[in-house]
Design a protein around this motif. Structure first.
Motif, PDB file in Angstrom:
ATOM      1  N   SER A  69       0.831  -1.207   0.000  1.00  0.00           N
ATOM      2  CA  SER A  69       0.000   0.000   0.000  1.00  0.00           C
ATOM      3  C   SER A  69       0.864   1.256   0.000  1.00  0.00           C
ATOM      4  O   SER A  69       0.599   2.214  -0.734  1.00  0.00           O
ATOM      5  CB  SER A  69      -0.952   0.005   1.199  1.00  0.00           C
ATOM      6  OG  SER A  69      -0.249  -0.256   2.393  1.00  0.00           O
ATOM      7  N   MET A  70       1.947   1.249   0.784  1.00  0.00           N
ATOM      8  CA  MET A  70       2.787   2.446   0.814  1.00  0.00           C
ATOM      9  C   MET A  70       3.605   2.577  -0.478  1.00  0.00           C
ATOM     10  O   MET A  70       3.847   3.690  -0.953  1.00  0.00           O
ATOM     11  CB  MET A  70       3.740   2.407   2.009  1.00  0.00           C
ATOM     12  CG  MET A  70       4.537   3.684   2.162  1.00  0.00           C
ATOM     13  SD  MET A  70       5.563   3.663   3.622  1.00  0.00           S
ATOM     14  CE  MET A  70       6.466   5.194   3.381  1.00  0.00           C
TER      15      MET A  70
ATOM     16  N   GLU B 189       3.789   5.864  -2.702  1.00  0.00           N
ATOM     17  CA  GLU B 189       5.055   6.538  -3.032  1.00  0.00           C
ATOM     18  C   GLU B 189       5.231   6.661  -4.539  1.00  0.00           C
ATOM     19  O   GLU B 189       5.741   7.663  -5.041  1.00  0.00           O
ATOM     20  CB  GLU B 189       6.249   5.776  -2.439  1.00  0.00           C
ATOM     21  CG  GLU B 189       6.372   5.885  -0.924  1.00  0.00           C
ATOM     22  CD  GLU B 189       6.639   7.302  -0.447  1.00  0.00           C
ATOM     23  OE1 GLU B 189       7.555   7.960  -0.972  1.00  0.00           O
ATOM     24  OE2 GLU B 189       5.907   7.761   0.454  1.00  0.00           O
TER      25      GLU B 189
ATOM     26  N   LYS C 287       3.243   9.490  -5.717  1.00  0.00           N
ATOM     27  CA  LYS C 287       3.936  10.759  -5.430  1.00  0.00           C
ATOM     28  C   LYS C 287       4.968  11.043  -6.512  1.00  0.00           C
ATOM     29  O   LYS C 287       5.136  12.186  -6.939  1.00  0.00           O
ATOM     30  CB  LYS C 287       4.665  10.693  -4.087  1.00  0.00           C
ATOM     31  CG  LYS C 287       3.789  10.816  -2.874  1.00  0.00           C
ATOM     32  CD  LYS C 287       4.666  10.858  -1.610  1.00  0.00           C
ATOM     33  CE  LYS C 287       3.857  10.609  -0.351  1.00  0.00           C
ATOM     34  NZ  LYS C 287       4.725  10.406   0.818  1.00  0.00           N
TER      35      LYS C 287
ATOM     36  N   LEU D 127      12.405   6.027  -7.575  1.00  0.00           N
ATOM     37  CA  LEU D 127      11.861   4.765  -7.063  1.00  0.00           C
ATOM     38  C   LEU D 127      12.887   4.068  -6.196  1.00  0.00           C
ATOM     39  O   LEU D 127      12.584   3.577  -5.106  1.00  0.00           O
ATOM     40  CB  LEU D 127      11.436   3.872  -8.239  1.00  0.00           C
ATOM     41  CG  LEU D 127      10.726   2.553  -7.937  1.00  0.00           C
ATOM     42  CD1 LEU D 127       9.828   2.150  -9.098  1.00  0.00           C
ATOM     43  CD2 LEU D 127      11.701   1.427  -7.663  1.00  0.00           C
TER      44      LEU D 127
ATOM     45  N   ALA E  93      15.152   5.343  -4.509  1.00  0.00           N
ATOM     46  CA  ALA E  93      15.463   6.082  -3.293  1.00  0.00           C
ATOM     47  C   ALA E  93      14.312   6.090  -2.296  1.00  0.00           C
ATOM     48  O   ALA E  93      14.529   6.363  -1.111  1.00  0.00           O
ATOM     49  CB  ALA E  93      15.829   7.522  -3.640  1.00  0.00           C
ATOM     50  N   SER E  94      13.096   5.821  -2.745  1.00  0.00           N
ATOM     51  CA  SER E  94      11.976   6.110  -1.848  1.00  0.00           C
ATOM     52  C   SER E  94      10.842   5.101  -1.794  1.00  0.00           C
ATOM     53  O   SER E  94       9.961   5.237  -0.953  1.00  0.00           O
ATOM     54  CB  SER E  94      11.376   7.464  -2.227  1.00  0.00           C
ATOM     55  OG  SER E  94      10.732   7.363  -3.480  1.00  0.00           O
ATOM     56  N   VAL E  95      10.822   4.100  -2.640  1.00  0.00           N
ATOM     57  CA  VAL E  95       9.659   3.203  -2.648  1.00  0.00           C
ATOM     58  C   VAL E  95       9.963   1.957  -1.820  1.00  0.00           C
ATOM     59  O   VAL E  95      10.963   1.275  -2.052  1.00  0.00           O
ATOM     60  CB  VAL E  95       9.282   2.821  -4.099  1.00  0.00           C
ATOM     61  CG1 VAL E  95       8.154   1.808  -4.107  1.00  0.00           C
ATOM     62  CG2 VAL E  95       8.871   4.065  -4.878  1.00  0.00           C
ATOM     63  N   PRO E  96       9.089   1.618  -0.842  1.00  0.00           N
ATOM     64  CA  PRO E  96       9.399   0.493   0.058  1.00  0.00           C
ATOM     65  C   PRO E  96       9.213  -0.865  -0.602  1.00  0.00           C
ATOM     66  O   PRO E  96       8.193  -1.552  -0.444  1.00  0.00           O
ATOM     67  CB  PRO E  96       8.447   0.689   1.238  1.00  0.00           C
ATOM     68  CG  PRO E  96       7.307   1.470   0.696  1.00  0.00           C
ATOM     69  CD  PRO E  96       7.849   2.322  -0.421  1.00  0.00           C
TER      70      PRO E  96
END
Lengths: 155, 83
Positions: free
Chosen positions: A62-63, A67, A70, A124, A126-129
């Motif tokens: 979901s996160m 992200e 975003k 992606l 750098a920031s997507v879990p």
């Protein structure tokens, strides 16, 4: 088909099935766009001399989707002429040479879509879990992107 | 009571992917980490490499005060490797 053909769309999918370059490019094709740029991330068969058998991906789904949304929003702010964005990421086992991620962006002219695709994959990472485990012959290793600011690569 | 989610290496060390934990409504992110390590001491080894995601926003381990609601999702986020 679409009543509103002109509406820019983000197509985000995380799934265990094999990814399709045809499918992802078709999502972003638009009669208003002269350019579709693509990035495909594929699995390599080696890392530091070790043979990689396959990769396994997991995600905070979901996160991760939030992200990626975003990132799409940022892309549209930086390159307003971008029309459609598609990000497909595979989860679970990914065999060698198969795609783990495909990103496609369409825009009227090529500069924007080329730059936007690069921005998408870099951000992606750098920031997507999402996490990748490399499986070797006799061990495995959780990878850490160098773009990830909370990884300690010096350790 | 919050839902704690474990991923990747942290799930391996904790031995599970998800559980509910009772924590104070207001707590610093570092204190929250310490509460979690009390339950799963093996997590201590990754302390310098993780961040939290609280209600799906990244939070560093530190003095930041969290205001938690019942049912909030808190995820342990080891270094990511997507793409």
């Amino acid at each position: 088909m679409d009543e509103c053909e002109d509406v820019p769309n983000d197509f985000i999918k995380l799934k265990p099935e094999k990814l399709s370059v045809d499918e992802v490019s078709e999502l972003v094709i638009s009669p208003y766009c002269g350019a579709v740029s693509l990035f495909i991330g594929t699995t390599r068969n080696n890392f530091e001399g070790k043979k990689v058998i396959h990769l396994e991906y997991e995600a905070y789904t979901s996160m991760a989707e939030t992200e990626i949304k975003k990132i799409c929003r940022d892309v549209r702010q930086k390159w307003p002429s971008v029309k459609h964005i598609a990000v497909h990421h595979r989860l679970g086992v990914v065999p060698i040479t198969e795609a783990s991620v495909i990103i496609a962006v369409s825009s009227p002219h090529r500069a924007e879509s080329l730059e936007a695709v690069m921005y998408c994959i870099n951000t992606l990472k750098a920031s997507v879990p999402i996490w990748k485990k490399e499986i070797y012959e006799d061990e495995y290793s959780w990878k850490e992107n160098k773009e990830c600011f909370w990884a300690n690569s010096e350790k | 009571q919050v839902s704690v989610l474990y991923f990747a290496r942290s799930a391996e060390l904790a031995g599970l992917r998800c559980e509910t934990l009772s924590v104070p409504r207001q707590i610093t992110s570092l204190q929250l980490w310490e509460e979690i390590v009390k339950v799963h001491p093996r997590l201590a080894v990754i302390r310098d490499q993780v961040v939290f995601a609280v209600r799906q926003e990244y939070v560093l381990l530190g003095e930041q005060l969290l205001v938690l609601q019942p049912g909030d999702e808190v995820a342990i986020i080891p270094p990511i490797s997507g793409g």
